[in-house]
Design a protein around this motif. Structure first.
Motif, PDB file in Angstrom:
ATOM      1  N   THR A 169       0.856  -1.184   0.000  1.00 46.16           N
ATOM      2  CA  THR A 169       0.000   0.000   0.000  1.00 46.16           C
ATOM      3  C   THR A 169       0.890   1.230   0.000  1.00 46.16           C
ATOM      4  OG1 THR A 169      -1.887   1.058   1.086  1.00 46.16           O
ATOM      5  CG2 THR A 169      -0.169   0.163   2.517  1.00 46.16           C
ATOM      6  N   ALA A 170       0.423   2.324  -0.578  1.00 42.60           N
ATOM      7  CA  ALA A 170       1.189   3.570  -0.615  1.00 42.60           C
ATOM      8  C   ALA A 170       1.053   4.304   0.716  1.00 42.60           C
ATOM      9  CB  ALA A 170       0.694   4.459  -1.752  1.00 42.60           C
ATOM     10  N   MET A 171       2.188   4.764   1.255  1.00 40.51           N
ATOM     11  CA  MET A 171       2.192   5.448   2.545  1.00 40.51           C
ATOM     12  C   MET A 171       3.102   6.672   2.487  1.00 40.51           C
ATOM     13  SD  MET A 171       0.151   3.658   4.458  1.00 40.51           S
ATOM     14  CE  MET A 171       0.497   4.038   6.177  1.00 40.51           C
ATOM     15  N   PRO A 172       2.792   7.713   3.281  1.00 40.15           N
ATOM     16  CA  PRO A 172       3.645   8.907   3.308  1.00 40.15           C
ATOM     17  C   PRO A 172       4.935   8.649   4.075  1.00 40.15           C
ATOM     18  CG  PRO A 172       1.846   9.125   4.890  1.00 40.15           C
ATOM     19  CD  PRO A 172       1.586   7.870   4.126  1.00 40.15           C
ATOM     20  N   GLY A 180       7.436  -1.777   7.157  1.00 41.95           N
ATOM     21  CA  GLY A 180       8.345  -2.354   6.173  1.00 41.95           C
ATOM     22  C   GLY A 180       8.094  -1.687   4.832  1.00 41.95           C
ATOM     23  N   CYS A 181       9.153  -1.428   4.098  1.00 43.53           N
ATOM     24  CA  CYS A 181       9.058  -0.675   2.843  1.00 43.53           C
ATOM     25  C   CYS A 181       9.755  -1.467   1.736  1.00 43.53           C
ATOM     26  CB  CYS A 181       9.708   0.688   3.026  1.00 43.53           C
ATOM     27  SG  CYS A 181       9.595   1.814   1.613  1.00 43.53           S
ATOM     28  N   VAL A 182       9.228  -1.400   0.511  1.00 46.21           N
ATOM     29  CA  VAL A 182       9.828  -2.129  -0.609  1.00 46.21           C
ATOM     30  C   VAL A 182      10.067  -1.186  -1.783  1.00 46.21           C
ATOM     31  CG1 VAL A 182       8.476  -4.147   0.092  1.00 46.21           C
ATOM     32  CG2 VAL A 182       7.774  -2.838  -1.902  1.00 46.21           C
ATOM     33  N   THR A 183      10.941  -1.639  -2.652  1.00 49.25           N
ATOM     34  CA  THR A 183      11.117  -0.961  -3.933  1.00 49.25           C
ATOM     35  C   THR A 183      11.270  -2.022  -5.013  1.00 49.25           C
ATOM     36  OG1 THR A 183      12.327   0.779  -5.112  1.00 49.25           O
ATOM     37  CG2 THR A 183      13.649  -0.803  -3.864  1.00 49.25           C
ATOM     38  N   GLY A 184      11.185  -1.591  -6.253  1.00 52.48           N
ATOM     39  CA  GLY A 184      11.291  -2.536  -7.352  1.00 52.48           C
ATOM     40  C   GLY A 184      10.941  -1.897  -8.676  1.00 52.48           C
ATOM     41  N   GLN A 208      16.674   7.854  -0.805  1.00 54.75           N
ATOM     42  CA  GLN A 208      17.844   7.532  -1.615  1.00 54.75           C
ATOM     43  C   GLN A 208      17.742   6.163  -2.285  1.00 54.75           C
ATOM     44  OE1 GLN A 208      21.516   8.022   0.490  1.00 54.75           O
ATOM     45  NE2 GLN A 208      22.802   7.419  -1.241  1.00 54.75           N
ATOM     46  N   HIS A 209      17.107   5.194  -1.599  1.00 59.16           N
ATOM     47  CA  HIS A 209      17.177   3.812  -2.070  1.00 59.16           C
ATOM     48  C   HIS A 209      15.832   3.150  -2.395  1.00 59.16           C
ATOM     49  CE1 HIS A 209      21.458   3.637  -1.058  1.00 59.16           C
ATOM     50  NE2 HIS A 209      21.151   4.172   0.132  1.00 59.16           N
ATOM     51  N   LEU A 210      14.723   3.693  -1.913  1.00 59.38           N
ATOM     52  CA  LEU A 210      13.470   2.947  -1.965  1.00 59.38           C
ATOM     53  C   LEU A 210      12.376   3.621  -2.784  1.00 59.38           C
ATOM     54  CD1 LEU A 210      13.337   1.887   1.803  1.00 59.38           C
ATOM     55  CD2 LEU A 210      14.124   0.509  -0.137  1.00 59.38           C
ATOM     56  N   HIS A 211      12.704   4.725  -3.429  1.00 59.14           N
ATOM     57  CA  HIS A 211      11.675   5.392  -4.230  1.00 59.14           C
ATOM     58  C   HIS A 211      11.325   4.544  -5.457  1.00 59.14           C
ATOM     59  CE1 HIS A 211       9.897   8.421  -6.994  1.00 59.14           C
ATOM     60  NE2 HIS A 211       9.316   8.785  -5.867  1.00 59.14           N
ATOM     61  N   VAL A 212      10.024   4.487  -5.766  1.00 63.46           N
ATOM     62  CA  VAL A 212       9.537   3.704  -6.898  1.00 63.46           C
ATOM     63  C   VAL A 212       9.055   4.655  -7.987  1.00 63.46           C
ATOM     64  CG1 VAL A 212       7.811   2.017  -7.656  1.00 63.46           C
ATOM     65  CG2 VAL A 212       8.885   1.790  -5.404  1.00 63.46           C
ATOM     66  N   GLU A 213       9.422   4.335  -9.208  1.00 59.92           N
ATOM     67  CA  GLU A 213       9.054   5.180 -10.348  1.00 59.92           C
ATOM     68  C   GLU A 213       7.538   5.419 -10.377  1.00 59.92           C
ATOM     69  OE1 GLU A 213       9.365   5.195 -15.262  1.00 59.92           O
ATOM     70  OE2 GLU A 213      10.190   3.538 -14.078  1.00 59.92           O
ATOM     71  N   GLY A 214       7.175   6.672 -10.598  1.00 62.51           N
ATOM     72  CA  GLY A 214       5.767   7.021 -10.700  1.00 62.51           C
ATOM     73  C   GLY A 214       5.125   7.442  -9.395  1.00 62.51           C
ATOM     74  N   MET A 215       5.830   7.209  -8.268  1.00 58.53           N
ATOM     75  CA  MET A 215       5.302   7.607  -6.964  1.00 58.53           C
ATOM     76  C   MET A 215       5.705   9.045  -6.671  1.00 58.53           C
ATOM     77  SD  MET A 215       3.935   4.684  -5.722  1.00 58.53           S
ATOM     78  CE  MET A 215       3.878   4.876  -3.949  1.00 58.53           C
ATOM     79  N   ASP A 218       7.606  11.950  -1.722  1.00 54.39           N
ATOM     80  CA  ASP A 218       7.581  11.485  -0.341  1.00 54.39           C
ATOM     81  C   ASP A 218       6.472  10.467  -0.107  1.00 54.39           C
ATOM     82  OD1 ASP A 218       9.832  12.609   0.663  1.00 54.39           O
ATOM     83  OD2 ASP A 218       8.848  14.196   1.805  1.00 54.39           O
ATOM     84  N   GLU A 219       6.247   9.612  -1.103  1.00 52.10           N
ATOM     85  CA  GLU A 219       5.292   8.515  -0.988  1.00 52.10           C
ATOM     86  C   GLU A 219       6.010   7.220  -1.348  1.00 52.10           C
ATOM     87  OE1 GLU A 219       0.696   8.191  -2.171  1.00 52.10           O
ATOM     88  OE2 GLU A 219       2.020   8.155  -3.910  1.00 52.10           O
ATOM     89  N   PHE A 220       5.773   6.178  -0.538  1.00 51.33           N
ATOM     90  CA  PHE A 220       6.511   4.939  -0.705  1.00 51.33           C
ATOM     91  C   PHE A 220       5.568   3.741  -0.634  1.00 51.33           C
ATOM     92  CE2 PHE A 220       9.381   8.135   0.878  1.00 51.33           C
ATOM     93  CZ  PHE A 220      10.512   7.965   0.090  1.00 51.33           C
ATOM     94  N   LEU A 221       6.031   2.610  -1.164  1.00 48.34           N
ATOM     95  CA  LEU A 221       5.246   1.379  -1.102  1.00 48.34           C
ATOM     96  C   LEU A 221       5.640   0.598   0.148  1.00 48.34           C
ATOM     97  CD1 LEU A 221       5.237   0.210  -4.825  1.00 48.34           C
ATOM     98  CD2 LEU A 221       3.355   1.219  -3.511  1.00 48.34           C
ATOM     99  N   CYS A 222       4.653   0.376   0.999  1.00 47.45           N
ATOM    100  CA  CYS A 222       4.887  -0.294   2.276  1.00 47.45           C
ATOM    101  C   CYS A 222       4.069  -1.577   2.360  1.00 47.45           C
ATOM    102  CB  CYS A 222       4.529   0.640   3.427  1.00 47.45           C
ATOM    103  SG  CYS A 222       5.622   2.081   3.517  1.00 47.45           S
ATOM    104  N   ILE A 223       4.457  -2.440   3.287  1.00 49.24           N
ATOM    105  CA  ILE A 223       3.818  -3.747   3.430  1.00 49.24           C
ATOM    106  C   ILE A 223       2.415  -3.586   3.993  1.00 49.24           C
ATOM    107  CG2 ILE A 223       3.955  -5.920   4.695  1.00 49.24           C
ATOM    108  CD1 ILE A 223       6.993  -5.797   4.333  1.00 49.24           C
ATOM    109  N   PHE A 224       1.463  -4.223   3.343  1.00 46.48           N
ATOM    110  CA  PHE A 224       0.040  -4.095   3.651  1.00 46.48           C
ATOM    111  C   PHE A 224      -0.401  -5.023   4.783  1.00 46.48           C
ATOM    112  CE2 PHE A 224      -4.441  -5.249   2.742  1.00 46.48           C
ATOM    113  CZ  PHE A 224      -5.023  -3.977   2.680  1.00 46.48           C
ATOM    114  N   GLY A 225       0.265  -6.171   4.909  1.00 48.00           N
ATOM    115  CA  GLY A 225      -0.106  -7.127   5.950  1.00 48.00           C
ATOM    116  C   GLY A 225      -0.747  -8.391   5.426  1.00 48.00           C
TER     117      GLY A 225
END
Length: 294
Positions: A169-172, A180-184, A208-215, A218-225
């Motif tokens: 899910t997208a989180m600020p 937990g945060c992912v990139t890819g 620096q390391h976890l930004h995903v293209e198109g986001m 200051d929005e990142f993809l985090c673990i939904f559960g």
């Protein structure tokens, strides 16, 4: 059985619930009540199990502390005493029978020592055996934004790609210290080929390391559960347990997910829905309000 068919779900429910103390001295946080849209009061764990069963899961394992096994068996395996059953409304008598029937599909497993979420998941190794499985959090409930449940969405993606899937899910940025945060790299609009998983990263590291293209910046993809995992995750957990690799004194799942990603393919799926946290006082209060009004 098709290789990519997921039949089993695991729900760890062996934590102490420190953030809901002192209520959790006497009531497990997974047994805290919520009110569903039908006005029925039910424990959180029941809503999670129903999410799994309604998504096509055939068997569910709940991982609990040894002293809590009796409580969970009372909920799912035993009807009320006759004199109490007769006091229930006809609707609740029917629901009581439904709970016992549901209990036939539930196995209660023991985590002998409370050594972290990853250790609780590892406690299900012998029960899962060599099958893929759905992993759910014991203090989160889910609400889909579409006609398909959140769990079913994740399972459908697993059956499509036939490898590990992590719900996202997208989180600020300001919430990253809790998640937990992912990139890819995007494979489709909502499916990401995962290249890194980081547990509770700093905002600076994430930028620096976890930004995903198109986001947004200051929005990142985090673990939904919600996770659909192969049993290889148990090899990763066993390695950490054998080598006593801990974070904040506990065996973690997220670090092992990144090891799993390095051993096997892993996709992230942006779930079309919301995840409601019941493990924090303010979040639990808001969940009580929002879940009732879905």
């Amino acid at each position: 059985m098709p290789k990519n068919k997921v039949r089993k779900a695991v729900i760890p429910a062996a934590g102490f619930g420190t953030r809901l103390f002192p209520a959790t001295k006497v009531v497990k946080k997974e047994l805290f009540p919520i009110i569903d849209k039908d006005g029925r009061a039910k424990p959180v764990i029941l809503a999670i199990i129903e999410e799994a069963i309604n998504a096509g899961i055939e068997e569910v394992a709940i991982v609990v502390q040894p002293e809590d096994k009796k409580t969970f068996k009372t909920l799912f395996k035993r009807p009320p005493k006759v004199e109490l059953f007769e006091k229930l409304s006809p609707q609740n008598q029917k629901y009581s029978k439904y709970l016992v029937d549901l209990g036939d599909r539930i196995t209660i497993l023991i985590q002998d020592k409370q050594e972290g979420y990853g250790h609780a998941v590892y406690s299900a190794k012998d029960w899962v055996k060599d099958e893929p499985f759905l992993l759910m959090l014991g203090d989160h409930i889910y609400a889909s934004d579409i006609g398909k449940s959140c769990a079913r969405q994740v399972l459908d993606v697993y059956e499509q790609v036939n490898h590990n899937v992590v719900g996202l899910t997208a989180m600020p940025a300001e919430l990253l210290h809790k998640l937990g945060c992912v990139t890819g790299v995007w494979q489709e609009d909502t499916i990401l080929s995962v290249t890194q998983i980081s547990e509770k990263p700093s905002i600076e590291y994430a930028r620096q390391h976890l930004h995903v293209e198109g986001m947004a910046d200051d929005e990142f993809l985090c673990i939904f559960g919600l996770y659909a995992l192969t049993p290889t995750i148990f090899d990763c957990l066993a390695e950490d347990i054998k080598n006593n690799v801990r974070l904040k004194g506990e065996f973690q799942l997220t670090t092992c997910l990144d090891k799993l990603r390095q051993k096997e393919r892993m996709s992230g799926y942006v779930v079309k829905g919301r995840c409601f946290d019941t493990g924090l006082p303010d979040a639990y209060l808001q969940t009580m309000i929002d879940f009732r009004n879905l």
